[in-house]
Design an enzyme around this catalytic site. Sequence first.
Site, PDB file in Angstrom:
ATOM      1  N   ASP A 189      -2.143   2.957   2.650  1.00 16.33           N
ATOM      2  CA  ASP A 189      -1.534   3.070   3.964  1.00 16.33           C
ATOM      3  C   ASP A 189      -1.939   4.437   4.512  1.00 16.33           C
ATOM      4  O   ASP A 189      -1.486   5.456   4.009  1.00 16.33           O
ATOM      5  CB  ASP A 189      -0.004   2.970   3.802  1.00 16.33           C
ATOM      6  CG  ASP A 189       0.672   2.606   5.105  1.00 16.33           C
ATOM      7  OD1 ASP A 189       0.001   2.653   6.159  1.00 16.33           O
ATOM      8  OD2 ASP A 189       1.870   2.288   5.065  1.00 16.33           O
TER       9      ASP A 189
ATOM     10  N   LYS B 237      19.141  13.141  -7.830  1.00 19.45           N
ATOM     11  CA  LYS B 237      17.795  12.779  -7.410  1.00 19.45           C
ATOM     12  C   LYS B 237      16.776  13.635  -8.170  1.00 19.45           C
ATOM     13  O   LYS B 237      16.982  14.828  -8.358  1.00 19.45           O
ATOM     14  CB  LYS B 237      17.694  13.077  -5.917  1.00 19.45           C
ATOM     15  CG  LYS B 237      16.548  12.421  -5.216  1.00 19.45           C
ATOM     16  CD  LYS B 237      16.662  12.766  -3.727  1.00 19.45           C
ATOM     17  CE  LYS B 237      15.348  12.588  -3.019  1.00 19.45           C
ATOM     18  NZ  LYS B 237      14.879  11.220  -2.914  1.00 19.45           N
TER      19      LYS B 237
ATOM     20  N   TRP C 280       4.279   0.689   9.969  1.00 20.49           N
ATOM     21  CA  TRP C 280       4.860  -0.436   9.223  1.00 20.49           C
ATOM     22  C   TRP C 280       4.304  -1.770   9.680  1.00 20.49           C
ATOM     23  O   TRP C 280       4.296  -2.743   8.927  1.00 20.49           O
ATOM     24  CB  TRP C 280       6.382  -0.432   9.352  1.00 20.49           C
ATOM     25  CG  TRP C 280       6.982   0.593   8.444  1.00 20.49           C
ATOM     26  CD1 TRP C 280       7.518   1.791   8.797  1.00 20.49           C
ATOM     27  CD2 TRP C 280       7.081   0.512   7.015  1.00 20.49           C
ATOM     28  NE1 TRP C 280       7.942   2.468   7.684  1.00 20.49           N
ATOM     29  CE2 TRP C 280       7.692   1.702   6.583  1.00 20.49           C
ATOM     30  CE3 TRP C 280       6.707  -0.441   6.070  1.00 20.49           C
ATOM     31  CZ2 TRP C 280       7.940   1.965   5.231  1.00 20.49           C
ATOM     32  CZ3 TRP C 280       6.960  -0.180   4.742  1.00 20.49           C
ATOM     33  CH2 TRP C 280       7.569   1.008   4.332  1.00 20.49           C
TER      34      TRP C 280
ATOM     35  N   GLN D  52      12.658  -1.027  -0.185  1.00 16.60           N
ATOM     36  CA  GLN D  52      11.690  -1.851   0.554  1.00 16.60           C
ATOM     37  C   GLN D  52      12.302  -3.164   1.042  1.00 16.60           C
ATOM     38  O   GLN D  52      11.693  -3.872   1.838  1.00 16.60           O
ATOM     39  CB  GLN D  52      10.459  -2.144  -0.304  1.00 16.60           C
ATOM     40  CG  GLN D  52       9.698  -0.907  -0.752  1.00 16.60           C
ATOM     41  CD  GLN D  52       8.940  -0.196   0.363  1.00 16.60           C
ATOM     42  OE1 GLN D  52       9.103  -0.526   1.540  1.00 16.60           O
ATOM     43  NE2 GLN D  52       8.142   0.782   0.010  1.00 16.60           N
TER      44      GLN D  52
ATOM     45  N   PRO E  91       0.817  -1.213   0.000  1.00 14.12           N
ATOM     46  CA  PRO E  91       0.000   0.000   0.000  1.00 14.12           C
ATOM     47  C   PRO E  91       0.852   1.266   0.000  1.00 14.12           C
ATOM     48  O   PRO E  91       1.737   1.402   0.832  1.00 14.12           O
ATOM     49  CB  PRO E  91      -0.786  -0.114   1.318  1.00 14.12           C
ATOM     50  CG  PRO E  91       0.085  -0.948   2.201  1.00 14.12           C
ATOM     51  CD  PRO E  91       0.850  -1.888   1.293  1.00 14.12           C
TER      52      PRO E  91
ATOM     53  N   LYS F  40      11.878  18.667  -8.547  1.00 13.19           N
ATOM     54  CA  LYS F  40      11.116  19.671  -9.297  1.00 13.19           C
ATOM     55  C   LYS F  40      11.934  20.934  -9.465  1.00 13.19           C
ATOM     56  O   LYS F  40      11.949  21.544 -10.529  1.00 13.19           O
ATOM     57  CB  LYS F  40       9.802  19.981  -8.565  1.00 13.19           C
ATOM     58  CG  LYS F  40       8.686  19.052  -8.959  1.00 13.19           C
ATOM     59  CD  LYS F  40       7.362  19.810  -9.102  1.00 13.19           C
ATOM     60  CE  LYS F  40       6.267  18.903  -9.649  1.00 13.19           C
ATOM     61  NZ  LYS F  40       5.519  18.210  -8.603  1.00 13.19           N
TER      62      LYS F  40
ATOM     63  N   TRP G 274       9.228  -2.759   3.600  1.00 16.95           N
ATOM     64  CA  TRP G 274       8.029  -3.581   3.471  1.00 16.95           C
ATOM     65  C   TRP G 274       8.340  -5.069   3.362  1.00 16.95           C
ATOM     66  O   TRP G 274       7.712  -5.892   4.029  1.00 16.95           O
ATOM     67  CB  TRP G 274       7.190  -3.105   2.276  1.00 16.95           C
ATOM     68  CG  TRP G 274       5.821  -3.710   2.249  1.00 16.95           C
ATOM     69  CD1 TRP G 274       4.898  -3.690   3.260  1.00 16.95           C
ATOM     70  CD2 TRP G 274       5.235  -4.449   1.179  1.00 16.95           C
ATOM     71  NE1 TRP G 274       3.762  -4.367   2.875  1.00 16.95           N
ATOM     72  CE2 TRP G 274       3.947  -4.834   1.596  1.00 16.95           C
ATOM     73  CE3 TRP G 274       5.667  -4.812  -0.099  1.00 16.95           C
ATOM     74  CZ2 TRP G 274       3.088  -5.566   0.782  1.00 16.95           C
ATOM     75  CZ3 TRP G 274       4.804  -5.529  -0.916  1.00 16.95           C
ATOM     76  CH2 TRP G 274       3.526  -5.913  -0.478  1.00 16.95           C
TER      77      TRP G 274
END
Length: 975
Positions: A73, A601, A528, A564, A34, A604, A568
């Site tokens: 989430d 990275k 988490w 992750q 999620p 914007k 996750w």
Amino acid sequence: MEKEIIQFWKEDGTFQKSVERRSKDKYYSFYDGPPFITGVPHYGTLLSSIVKDAVPRYWTMKGFRVERRWGWDCHGLPAENMVEKKLGLKSKKDIEKIGVDKFNEACLRETSQIASEWEDVIDRVGRWVEFKGAYKTMDKGYMESVWWAFSELHKKGLIYEDVRVSLYCPRCSTPLSNFEIAMDNSYEMDSDPSVYVKMSARGGSALGGKGKENTYFLVWTTTPWTLLANVALAIGKDIDYVKVRTTDLAYRQAGSHLSAHDSTEFYILAKERVANVFKEGEVEIVEELKGADLVGMEYEPIFPHDIENGYRVIAGDFVTTEDGSGIVHIAPAFGEDDFQARKPNDLPIIMNVDEEGQFTEGEWQGQKVWDANGEIVKWLKEKGYLFKREQITHSYPHCHRCHTKLIYKAQPAWYVNVDKIRQNLLDENEKINWYPEFLKHGRFQNGIESAPDWNISRDRYFGTAIPVWKCETEDCGELKVFGSYEELKNISGVELPDYHRPGVDNIIFKCEKCGGEMRRIPQVFDSWIEAGSMPFAQFHYPFENKAVFEKSFPTDFIAEYIAQTRAWFYVLHVLSVGIFGKISFKNVVTTGTIAGSDGKKMSKSLGNYPDSNIILEKHSADALRFYLLSSPLLNAQNISFSEKAIQDIQRKVLSTLWNSYAFFTLYAGVDKWESKNKLGAVSDSKNLLDRWIVSELHKLIGEVDANMQGYDLVKATRPFELFVDNLSNWYIRRSRKRFWKSENDGDKNSAYETLHYVLVELAKTMAPFTPFIAEEMYKNLTGDEPARNATHSVAGGSVHLVDFPASDEKLIDEKLNAEMKKVRDVISEGLQQRALNKIKVRQPLAGATIKHKIENAELVEIMQEELNVKSVVVLEAQEENIKLDIAITPELKLEGTARELVRAIQEMRKVAGYEVDNHIQIGYAGAEEVFAKFGELIAKETLANNISAGELVEADLQKEVLIDEVNYAIFVKKD
Ligand SMILES: [Zn+2]
Ligand SMILES: [Zn+2]
């Protein structure tokens, strides 16, 4: 076209059909990690969405039922920070002021509104996923499953409460877990004071009784603010230390860090560090000591507190001589090693910082620790404690939500005992198929091996409340852990419509042991633990959907980006092994990260990447999908975003494919050709090119299939580029004349049948990766429409409802594939020789000699045509693979001119707007010799019924054609 197809899929319910038409007995399970509901889609989410689409599409076509459900989430700091900003709240105190109920209501309201922005983007890249009925971690049922999970872990003895040091955000007033910090974004470069302070030794045998009053321990720290909580100094038992004396030279050369003349000073530090701390000649060694000799010595604290057992030297195996002075200052409240050292050495703890990171006492009371840092250094200098000050720049953790610089702080918290199940976690990892594989025994295993126990409590508001009630009576110790709302109701008599704070906090009941009040502990769960509970919590297991859960667990497939691995993927594994004793995912695809075009990275403000909507509009979703799926990202490597690479894929793969498809539809339309089997059937053509392209097709299908089974998406997608080139730049180009023939003989029909078959099967093979172009081609080529419009036998109305093609070994002719490749290579070498000698391809040459024999006569013929030579002869003695005879005779020259004229007339046909099958008349002036000799060839190539010298009456078009500085007048007219 893509947008129309999205519309078609929606109206037709193609996604739902693709799931429902597959048997429930053939289930392929997929878990969607999620995203934070407060996030906005970016290239990273597009990437994982594309992977999460391609793989399930493939397995669906392999006959499996692949249900795909979206999840959100909702809890935790991301949501809270967003609402704090909206409501203008600056700290936890502000939240308490407006009331936890109001705050959580606002969180619920805000997080319920956001979802729709995602749906449009996910649709646009062609991802199929069920948004309706998406699970939310803030749903009442979901939260109950999380309670159940916690109580299961508790029953297994895997939960404990303890005071421990962890990273702590002073603004959010909560500890954070190690893997939250390990995720990207959490480390930033900081410049901090690096100071050496002098702590006066109080005596001890090692100092030999003289000069004690002038002897100092040199202590190094980069967090001067923690000196206010110092209780001890640590040394390494086996490290060599020295006592040094300042020399006369020192007074002449010294900077401000050395004391005045009249008193000689002695310093104790690690021997290895002397050269780093002092300039040459500043000090001389007067005594050598072992660390063990120093243990037990006492010192004068800089910030004295009334404590017992403090202000002495202890041994610690964490002390090194890599930096500093080899003497470490110990503040158990603010460091992990410091805290660990507390128990064996029976040290006191000074906690002088509150939950917002402010001093609670002393000179800097009320100031935030990082703000006070500089002033403390100044004070140390004024008071003569500062020996030396430097500045260091280092990477230091910050809060991943609010970017506040973190501190290490001792906190009471609840933990999952990872250490206790570490071996099981490692054993179970062996059963997981990692792609790429090196993560299995690399990053993931290393993560498990070094994982600290997991801090799962947060001193926050919007989250699942930890279901622990404690007796308020001192020393009673009664504690209850609830695994369901019903158990809580049975004891308290209270049932709630919603179990968020503060409602759940207001449930109070009598202690069974002492009759006192049982109240809930104030913490909520780390979000988490909710993300890691999704395998069962999304189904409200074990309260409902037992069968559904069991069928889908462990899942066949998950995919996320590499960070992750520590987040996750890790929490899924810990909870699953902790609760069920087994893995929760069988196959995992880990992607790399996308940087901006400059390698930095994506940002914007730097403007180093184009807006994804623009990319999708300009180059298509298929192009973006193919670009990402075939990139090193799918090998968990990082890439810099390249619009040019997307453009190349659009051009080389998709446009080339589209042109092949357009070629077919154009001529099939003209010839009114229709396949006997509209859904595509392999022809039994004996034609070499037909057999070859079918052989290449089946090889491709086999390769894609095998690599998809192994979750290697790069190897599954890359071969398409070569195949499309083979199809367009070789098969079709070499076969063009077969399609142009006026009579529909067997060979022409074979060409149509083969190309139709190849395009249909190729569309099916590409469907998981480029679902749009595949759908368009398939439907148009087969006429397969949803039932209501169907004109013939129906497969389902979409390429995504048919089966993935099976590679037929019998149709693969490896020898032919290899020879054709060899021929193509030799030809391109020959063409290079032409280019080198500036001889146009249209100019026929007498011959070529080749080194290696080509067995197949048809291939030799192809080579002859492609090279435009009259003969090809084998000459093993020559060095080159091929050598062209570049002498041009007058006869060859004339033929070359004829070829140029053909090209010019073809061009004129186009300008005049003739259909490809229109026949014409040609008139000419100034080209007698050419037409006399090659008139027939020109007529055949240009579909001319009649060629006559002189001007054509009422010509549609006339043109002066310049060939080798000679002018020819050409006239064309439709016949
Ligand atoms: Zn924070
Ligand atoms: Zn009690």
